[in-house]
Design a protein around this motif. Structure first.
Motif, short mmCIF file in Angstrom:
data_model
loop_
_atom_site.label_atom_id
_atom_site.label_comp_id
_atom_site.label_asym_id
_atom_site.label_seq_id
_atom_site.Cartn_x
_atom_site.Cartn_y
_atom_site.Cartn_z
N MET A 252 46.86 37.57 42.72
CA MET A 252 47.42 36.80 43.80
C MET A 252 48.58 35.91 43.35
O MET A 252 49.47 35.59 44.15
CB MET A 252 46.31 35.98 44.46
CG MET A 252 46.65 35.31 45.77
SD MET A 252 47.36 36.36 47.04
CE MET A 252 45.96 37.35 47.54
N ASP A 253 48.61 35.54 42.08
CA ASP A 253 49.72 34.71 41.62
C ASP A 253 51.05 35.45 41.75
O ASP A 253 52.07 34.86 42.11
CB ASP A 253 49.50 34.20 40.19
CG ASP A 253 49.34 35.30 39.17
OD1 ASP A 253 49.50 35.03 37.97
OD2 ASP A 253 49.03 36.45 39.57
N LEU B 46 56.21 36.24 47.61
CA LEU B 46 56.31 35.67 48.97
C LEU B 46 57.29 34.50 49.00
O LEU B 46 57.98 34.28 50.00
CB LEU B 46 54.92 35.22 49.43
CG LEU B 46 54.76 34.67 50.84
CD1 LEU B 46 55.04 35.76 51.88
CD2 LEU B 46 53.36 34.11 51.04
N THR B 47 57.33 33.75 47.92
CA THR B 47 58.16 32.54 47.91
C THR B 47 59.49 32.74 47.20
O THR B 47 60.23 31.78 46.98
CB THR B 47 57.38 31.38 47.24
OG1 THR B 47 56.97 31.79 45.92
CG2 THR B 47 56.16 31.00 48.05
N PHE C 283 51.60 37.81 44.03
CA PHE C 283 51.90 37.90 45.46
C PHE C 283 52.58 36.63 45.95
O PHE C 283 53.57 36.68 46.69
CB PHE C 283 50.63 38.17 46.27
CG PHE C 283 50.89 38.30 47.74
CD1 PHE C 283 50.65 37.23 48.61
CD2 PHE C 283 51.40 39.47 48.28
CE1 PHE C 283 50.91 37.34 49.97
CE2 PHE C 283 51.66 39.59 49.63
CZ PHE C 283 51.42 38.53 50.47
N VAL C 284 52.06 35.48 45.53
CA VAL C 284 52.66 34.22 45.97
C VAL C 284 54.09 34.09 45.43
O VAL C 284 54.99 33.63 46.13
CB VAL C 284 51.79 33.01 45.54
CG1 VAL C 284 52.50 31.70 45.83
CG2 VAL C 284 50.46 33.06 46.27
N ALA C 285 54.29 34.55 44.22
CA ALA C 285 55.65 34.51 43.65
C ALA C 285 56.60 35.39 44.46
O ALA C 285 57.74 35.00 44.73
CB ALA C 285 55.62 34.96 42.19
#
Lengths: 159, 110, 127
Positions: free
Chosen positions: B93-94, B100-101, B96-98
């Motif tokens: 998930m880290d 996404l942002t 994915f967040v990277a």
């Protein structure tokens, strides 16, 4: 007045690039949860996303719609029903946290970096008006306001 | 600013025929030289299995395209690294967040 | 004639919400109340019957969810309880699952086998 053009939006007079994130700068992420619990793993994915986003110092806003408004209904309680297969085993007294307990813990430990909103229309339609204290119930059109305020918006799940 | 499409597929073709259309969108975007990150999550990781969906090896081979498989979803569905199409990147998930942002990200959930 | 056949094809739903209470647990509960159910796995659900699965947990906001879905042990428990557990062979082929990847005791059925199983059960449920 904010407009929905490409690339930039104004809010409160401050121009903000939509998705104009610089590497390392904390952002505001809006997650719009449409999917009902138990129907897919979308709620699990949302919780993982919130957990990691806050670990990376981003702020998260959750807007729940449709069946997703049920997961913060107070009637769920703090624990799941007893697991009858535990009876007669050493797990007999084990309690399992409810999805509500997980969300309340997330909100409580977020240090203000997680805001959870519930669509009033969908909530009332499903008879789940008794929501927990940690969430705020909002009129449907307020969703546009939160989208304008966020750096990135993710719609999750079919309604 | 360059737009990167973050396409998130949560279903396998078995449960949702629209998955094929969504992957065709990914192919179409890539053929028009858009940057695409395809994130397979939940039942979408089943698509990553070798031989299940021919669009995935095609996507993996295209310039400007990254195909990712969510590790948590893979473990839950007993999909291992040796089961999946070569070139698909396993991530948590880290990542994915990277994605996404990142600047210019346009996320689309399916 | 066997009692009930549960055909399970919708799979992997509500990990955080259900935790222990997944559909195979539900089948175990059916058997506890004397609804002697057998299980046919189709579609995405065929992966429930794989052996050597890994269990995992989640920590959300510091709260541990240690009892997430872990289907292999539940499938083994079902078989040990006397249930028949079948997997639809055609879907195994579509997803590239080999026979030796299945939990011992799980039986592969082709369409003829599915028809036979349906004829041999009084009640049929779809999940």
């Amino acid at each position: 007045m904010a407009h929905d053009g490409l690339g930039e939006e104004e809010h409160d007079g401050k121009r903000r690039d939509r998705n104009g994130s610089k590497e390392g700068r904390p952002l505001s992420i809006l997650c719009v949860l449409m999917g009902s619990p138990y129907e897919s793993d979308v709620t699990t994915t949302l919780l993982r996303l919130i957990n990691e986003s806050m670990r990376q110092s981003h702020r998260v806003v959750v807007w729940t719609c449709g069946g997703a408004t049920t997961i913060t209904h107070r009637g769920i309680g703090q624990s799941k029903p007893r697991n009858m297969l535990d009876l007669g085993t050493k797990r007999e007294t084990k309690e399992y946290p409810s999805i509500l307990a997980v969300i309340e813990t997330l909100i409580r430990t977020s240090e203000g970096n997680l805001n959870w909103y519930v669509c009033r229309h969908c909530m009332e339609e499903r008879g789940v008006s008794d929501q927990i204290d940690g969430v705020k119930v909002k009129a449907p059109f307020r969703f546009i306001h939160y989208r304008q305020q966020s750096d990135v918006t993710l719609f999750m799940g079919p309604k | 600013m360059i737009t990167t499409y973050l396409l998130i597929e949560t279903c396998s073709t078995w449960e949702n025929q629209g998955v094929r259309d969504f992957l065709d969108v990914a192919l179409g975007l890539a053929k028009h030289e858009a940057r695409v990150d395809l994130w397979l999550v939940q039942n979408g990781v089943i698509l990553a299995r070798e031989g299940v969906e021919h669009r995935l090896p095609e996507l993996v081979g295209m310039a400007g395209v990254n195909v990712w498989a969510d590790e948590f979803s893979m473990i839950a569905r007993a999909v291992t690294e040796k089961d999946i199409v070569q070139g698909i990147q396993i991530a948590a998930m880290d990542r994915f967040v990277a994605l996404l942002t990142a600047p210019g990200c346009k996320p689309i959930w399916h | 004639m066997r009692m009930s056949l549960a055909i399970i094809e919708r799979a992997y739903r509500g990990a955080a919400e259900e935790q222990y209470g997944h559909v195979i647990w539900y089948m175990q509960m059916h058997r506890k109340i004397r609804d002697l159910v057998d299980v046919l796995l189709r579609g995405n659900a065929i992966f429930y019957a794989l052996r050597e699965q890994k269990a995992q947990s989640l920590t959300i906001g510091g709260m541990d969810l240690s009892c997430l879905h872990f289907y292999e042990s539940s499938i083994r428990d079902l078989i040990n309880d006397g249930a028949e557990v079948y997997v639809y062979a055609n879907d195994m082929k579509i997803f590239g699952v080999q026979s030796d990847q299945l939990v011992p005791g799980v039986r592969e059925l082709d369409m003829n086998g599915v028809v036979t199983a349906m004829n041999n059960h009084m009640y049929i449920y779809h999940y």
